[in-house]
Design a protein around this motif. Sequence first.
Motif, PDB file in Angstrom:
ATOM      1  N   LEU A  14       8.926   7.469   1.349  1.00 55.07           N
ATOM      2  CA  LEU A  14      10.290   7.629   1.831  1.00 55.07           C
ATOM      3  C   LEU A  14      11.225   6.607   1.200  1.00 55.07           C
ATOM      4  CD1 LEU A  14       9.739   8.324   5.644  1.00 55.07           C
ATOM      5  CD2 LEU A  14      10.513   9.949   3.903  1.00 55.07           C
ATOM      6  N   HIS A  15      10.753   5.386   1.021  1.00 54.49           N
ATOM      7  CA  HIS A  15      11.566   4.333   0.405  1.00 54.49           C
ATOM      8  C   HIS A  15      11.904   4.687  -1.037  1.00 54.49           C
ATOM      9  CE1 HIS A  15      12.240   0.525  -1.790  1.00 54.49           C
ATOM     10  NE2 HIS A  15      12.901   0.194  -0.702  1.00 54.49           N
ATOM     11  N   GLU A  16      10.923   5.242  -1.759  1.00 55.24           N
ATOM     12  CA  GLU A  16      11.159   5.625  -3.146  1.00 55.24           C
ATOM     13  C   GLU A  16      12.174   6.754  -3.244  1.00 55.24           C
ATOM     14  OE1 GLU A  16       9.841   4.192  -6.107  1.00 55.24           O
ATOM     15  OE2 GLU A  16       9.565   2.671  -4.550  1.00 55.24           O
ATOM     16  N   ILE A  17      12.074   7.724  -2.321  1.00 52.84           N
ATOM     17  CA  ILE A  17      13.033   8.833  -2.318  1.00 52.84           C
ATOM     18  C   ILE A  17      14.427   8.316  -2.001  1.00 52.84           C
ATOM     19  CG2 ILE A  17      13.707  10.959  -1.132  1.00 52.84           C
ATOM     20  CD1 ILE A  17      10.723  11.527  -0.727  1.00 52.84           C
ATOM     21  N   GLU A  18      14.527   7.421  -1.024  1.00 55.15           N
ATOM     22  CA  GLU A  18      15.818   6.832  -0.670  1.00 55.15           C
ATOM     23  C   GLU A  18      16.399   6.053  -1.846  1.00 55.15           C
ATOM     24  OE1 GLU A  18      15.120   4.446   2.732  1.00 55.15           O
ATOM     25  OE2 GLU A  18      14.875   6.152   4.092  1.00 55.15           O
ATOM     26  N   HIS A  19      15.522   5.391  -2.607  1.00 57.30           N
ATOM     27  CA  HIS A  19      15.977   4.599  -3.749  1.00 57.30           C
ATOM     28  C   HIS A  19      16.611   5.506  -4.806  1.00 57.30           C
ATOM     29  CE1 HIS A  19      16.099   1.421  -6.729  1.00 57.30           C
ATOM     30  NE2 HIS A  19      15.491   2.221  -7.577  1.00 57.30           N
ATOM     31  N   ARG A  41       0.841  -1.193   0.000  1.00 58.94           N
ATOM     32  CA  ARG A  41       0.000   0.000   0.000  1.00 58.94           C
ATOM     33  C   ARG A  41       0.879   1.248   0.000  1.00 58.94           C
ATOM     34  NH1 ARG A  41      -5.057   1.336   4.110  1.00 58.94           N
ATOM     35  NH2 ARG A  41      -5.728   3.248   3.029  1.00 58.94           N
ATOM     36  N   ILE A  42       0.469   2.251  -0.782  1.00 61.23           N
ATOM     37  CA  ILE A  42       1.228   3.502  -0.842  1.00 61.23           C
ATOM     38  C   ILE A  42       0.932   4.330   0.403  1.00 61.23           C
ATOM     39  CG2 ILE A  42       1.567   5.664  -2.089  1.00 61.23           C
ATOM     40  CD1 ILE A  42       0.968   4.183  -4.659  1.00 61.23           C
ATOM     41  N   ASP A  43       1.958   4.537   1.219  1.00 60.10           N
ATOM     42  CA  ASP A  43       1.827   5.337   2.429  1.00 60.10           C
ATOM     43  C   ASP A  43       3.111   6.144   2.610  1.00 60.10           C
ATOM     44  OD1 ASP A  43       3.659   3.409   3.130  1.00 60.10           O
ATOM     45  OD2 ASP A  43       2.328   2.345   4.506  1.00 60.10           O
ATOM     46  N   GLY A  44       3.273   6.736   3.779  1.00 59.05           N
ATOM     47  CA  GLY A  44       4.454   7.545   4.022  1.00 59.05           C
ATOM     48  C   GLY A  44       5.740   6.747   3.938  1.00 59.05           C
TER      49      GLY A  44
END
Length: 242
Positions: free
Chosen positions: A33-38, A26-29
């Motif tokens: 954050l994981h996508e930004i870190e990636h 599920r798309i949540d906070g």
Amino acid sequence: MNCTNCKTEVDLNYCPKCGQPTKLKRIDGHYILHEIEHVLHFERGILYTIKELIVNPGQNVKSYLVENRSRLVKPVIFIIITSLIYAIAYKIFHFEDAYINFNGTEDVSKMPVSIAVFKWLQSNYGYTNMLVGVFMVFWLKLFFRKANYNFFEILILLCFVLGIGMLIYAFFGIAEGLIGIKTMKVGGIVGLIYSTWAIGDFFGGKKIMKYLKAFASYVLGMLTFIFIVMLATVIIDTVILK
């Protein structure tokens, strides 16, 4: 169950054909954050790509073309991100950055097409830089015609090189905005030196002639772009005035 993407029968957590997870998170906070870190991850991320392109641009771009395309950020994404960084820095610090300085009415509808176009180019330097890169390819193909690289491979090289150039300009622009001293001219020189070195290094720059060709391609690409834009807009202005 069947994969929701390719309809292949799946009995594991991931589809053996396309790699699609059987159950999407599920798309949540935490996901954001994981996508930004990636994206920003130092290994195989934007920071890693920047470091590698600064330290050893020629070898890293060659490796991307013929060996490993997972180590660096995709070239189109890279130049989009770096252009966005530059645009944000420009909007915040309002430093001078244009090929051609424009002073005059802000009403675009009252401008000749040529002036309106150059005003847009001045305000959108990131996009302008990408367009100039297309013209540089032709000169690089001419000067390095013995090298076995096609148009698109050289364009990939320029996406990486011009992307670093955008970061260099952004850095000096931010410095100019913070300390109030005109540093963008220095940034332009540094960007030109880096681009010349990186392109020459890519083409096996062990001789000074490689770097001279790289410098000539950069400058001629920019001049060709400006000439063609001027010619096209003057023709349009002439037709409209008639």
